[in-house]
Design an enzyme around this catalytic site. Structure first.
Site, short mmCIF file in Angstrom:
data_model
loop_
_atom_site.label_atom_id
_atom_site.label_comp_id
_atom_site.label_asym_id
_atom_site.label_seq_id
_atom_site.Cartn_x
_atom_site.Cartn_y
_atom_site.Cartn_z
N PRO A 282 0.81 -1.22 0.00
CA PRO A 282 0.00 0.00 0.00
C PRO A 282 0.85 1.27 0.00
CG PRO A 282 0.12 -0.89 2.20
CD PRO A 282 0.86 -1.86 1.32
N ARG A 284 -0.87 4.90 -1.17
CA ARG A 284 -1.87 5.94 -0.93
C ARG A 284 -2.62 5.79 0.40
NH1 ARG A 284 -4.46 8.22 -5.35
NH2 ARG A 284 -3.86 6.33 -6.49
N CYS A 352 1.00 28.28 -16.35
CA CYS A 352 0.45 28.63 -17.66
C CYS A 352 0.03 27.40 -18.45
CB CYS A 352 1.46 29.47 -18.45
SG CYS A 352 1.64 31.07 -17.68
N1 LLP Z 1 2.95 -1.53 -5.91
C1 LLP Z 1 3.25 -1.22 -7.18
C2 LLP Z 1 4.01 -2.18 -7.99
C3 LLP Z 1 2.83 0.00 -7.70
O1 LLP Z 1 3.12 0.30 -8.96
C4 LLP Z 1 2.10 0.92 -6.89
C5 LLP Z 1 1.66 2.19 -7.41
C6 LLP Z 1 1.83 0.54 -5.56
C7 LLP Z 1 2.28 -0.69 -5.11
C8 LLP Z 1 1.10 1.44 -4.61
O2 LLP Z 1 -0.22 1.66 -5.01
P1 LLP Z 1 -1.22 2.46 -4.03
O3 LLP Z 1 -1.45 1.61 -2.82
O4 LLP Z 1 -0.61 3.76 -3.70
O5 LLP Z 1 -2.46 2.62 -4.85
N2 LLP Z 1 0.23 8.75 -9.13
C9 LLP Z 1 -1.02 8.03 -9.09
C10 LLP Z 1 -0.87 6.65 -8.53
C11 LLP Z 1 0.14 5.83 -9.28
C12 LLP Z 1 0.38 4.51 -8.63
C13 LLP Z 1 1.56 3.83 -9.23
N3 LLP Z 1 1.84 2.57 -8.63
C14 LLP Z 1 -2.03 8.86 -8.33
O6 LLP Z 1 -1.71 9.95 -7.88
O7 LLP Z 1 -3.18 8.47 -8.21
#
Ligand code: LLP
Length: 426
Positions: A282, A284, A352
């Protein structure tokens, strides 16, 4: 606890009035509640009820040392995607064996660093990468621990934004399902590699456990079949990735992160794989709600068609609205507890680009001096840039009801100096 408003109308995070933080640090500024992040991690760990597991925090969500160290102190490992993130994880006290390394184009230098550190697993994303990992392990005279990130090829259309969906078969991520057998053979057949995990990560910000579980079921099915065929004798863990969503608005209900964990464990049990540890990755869900971006209102603009509030934070500070059409709530830092008499204002930044637009938000008729962009603890600062000659935002870390640390704000002269001298030095 995420932000709240005290009886006098002050927005509070981690027991500290955000107006006081803005007065101290200026704007634009990210503010994080380290205590709440620790509590979040504990709740996720508890969902495993003592079963073998690892919460590998996805450092890309927020790589600030204070945050990674807080999570490491709670027993979390790290999910990294670069040699630089490896250095941060190690420097924050994450034990090497608790680090897993994802990413589709790891360079030889990065593989060398991972092999040398002896990390928990290099998670390979293609059959082609396996020979490269093997070569680096052999050169170092070490046996590298490898896991196979499988792309389960589940169609999760509509389950999340297309830019953050990774588990479909057109994605660059992961070993295609029909090549997993070959990947296993290659890793198991190598003297320089040890196969320790089978993993997947199918996307980010799932607001329902359904799609996450659908992918986990495919993953567990593949592991079960391979084991049935006498494979995977050295396997230590299965990893269902990150992707637990958060509620960016008042009107959506998202299952709490432990609900994703519990559902995955249930599925693991049903597949007869309870002897293996379960890893999750995790990002986010551990940090988003515990960070805000403070901004100052620079001015307003009204015309016959619109009404804008222009703030001193832009898409360079928080790109999520521009990139994913994300809507982050924007609220006054000091203000009435009710929204009575509020008007819809379009909140925009100084960059911009037409996409430098945080969307429409209810704000007082006379906009406040300071606003807070909520749920900005994940993928905020880590995606910030200096586009348009802007400085990176500063970060303030709260612990025990006070400011425990902060970063330095650079002045425009520093950006100007660097650009002025670009290509002009002898
Ligand atoms: N594991 C892998 C292999 C990943 O690529 C990611 C996120 C995570 C774990 C963590 O995922 P989470 O639990 O945070 O959903 N910038 C985007 C999110 C991109 C996520 C990329 N990979 C946003 O702001 O929504």
């Amino acid at each position: 606890m995420p932000v709240s408003r005290d009886p006098s109308g002050h927005l509070v995070l981690g027991g500290v009035r955000l107006a006081a933080v803005a007065a101290h640090a200026g704007t634009p500024t990210y503010v994080y509640d380290l205590d709440a992040i620790a509590v979040e991690a504990r709740a996720m760990q508890a969902a495993f009820d003592g079963a073998a597991h690892m919460v590998a925090y996805a450092v890309k969500a927020n790589s600030a040392g204070a945050i990674v160290a807080t999570l490491a102190a709670e027993g979390c490992g790290a999910d990294i995607v670069s040699g630089a993130e490896l250095l941060v994880a190690l420097g924050c006290g994450v034990p090497p064996e608790k680090i897993v390394y994802n990413g589709v184009a790891k360079t030889d230098d990065e593989l060398d660093r991972a092999v040398a550190a002896g990390i928990g697993a290099i998670q390979t994303e293609s059959v082609e990468e396996i020979g490269r990992i093997e070569a680096r392990a052999r050169a170092a005279g070490k046996r590298a621990r490898v896991s196979i990130r499988m792309n389960p090829a589940v169609d999760l259309d509509g389950a999340t934004h297309a830019h953050i969906a990774t588990g479909h078969d057109r994605a660059k991520f992961g070993v295609p399902r029909d090549q997993v057998g070959r990947a296993v053979e290659l890793v198991e057949g190598s003297q320089d590699l040890r196969l320790v995990g089978i993993t997947s990560h199918v996307g980010s910000h799932f607001t329902d456990v359904g799609p996450y579980l659908a992918a986990a079921r495919v993953l567990f099915g593949v592991v079960k079949d391979l084991r049935g065929g006498g494979r995977l004798r050295s396997l230590e863990y299965v990893d269902t990735g990150g992707g637990f969503g958060v509620a960016y608005s008042d009107d959506v209900v998202v299952p709490p992160p432990p609900a994703f964990v519990r559902a995955a464990r249930e599925e693991q049990r049903a597949a007869g794989l309870s002897d293996l540890a379960l890893y999750v990755e995790p990002g986010r869900s551990l940090v988003a709600a515990h960070g805000v971006l403070l901004a100052r209102v620079v001015q307003t603009k009204t015309s016959s068609v619109g009404r804008w509030v222009m703030i001193d934070a832009g898409m360079n500070d928080l790109i999520r609205p521009a990139l994913y059409q994300a809507h982050h709530r924007i609220v006054p830092v000091e203000g009435p507890a009710t929204r009575e008499g509020f008007l819809p204002w379009r909140v925009v930044g100084p960059v911009c680009e037409s996409s430098d637009d945080f969307g429409e938000h209810p704000l007082p008729r006379d906009p406040p001096a300071l606003v807070a962009v909520l749920d900005a603890g994940a993928y905020g600062y880590t995606m910030a840039s200096r586009y348009n000659g802007r400085q990176l935002p500063v970060e303030v870390f709260l612990r025990g009801g006070r400011i425990a640390g902060e970063t330095k704000r650079l002045v425009p002269e520093e950006w100007a100096h660097e650009r002025l001298s670009a290509g002009r030095e002898a």
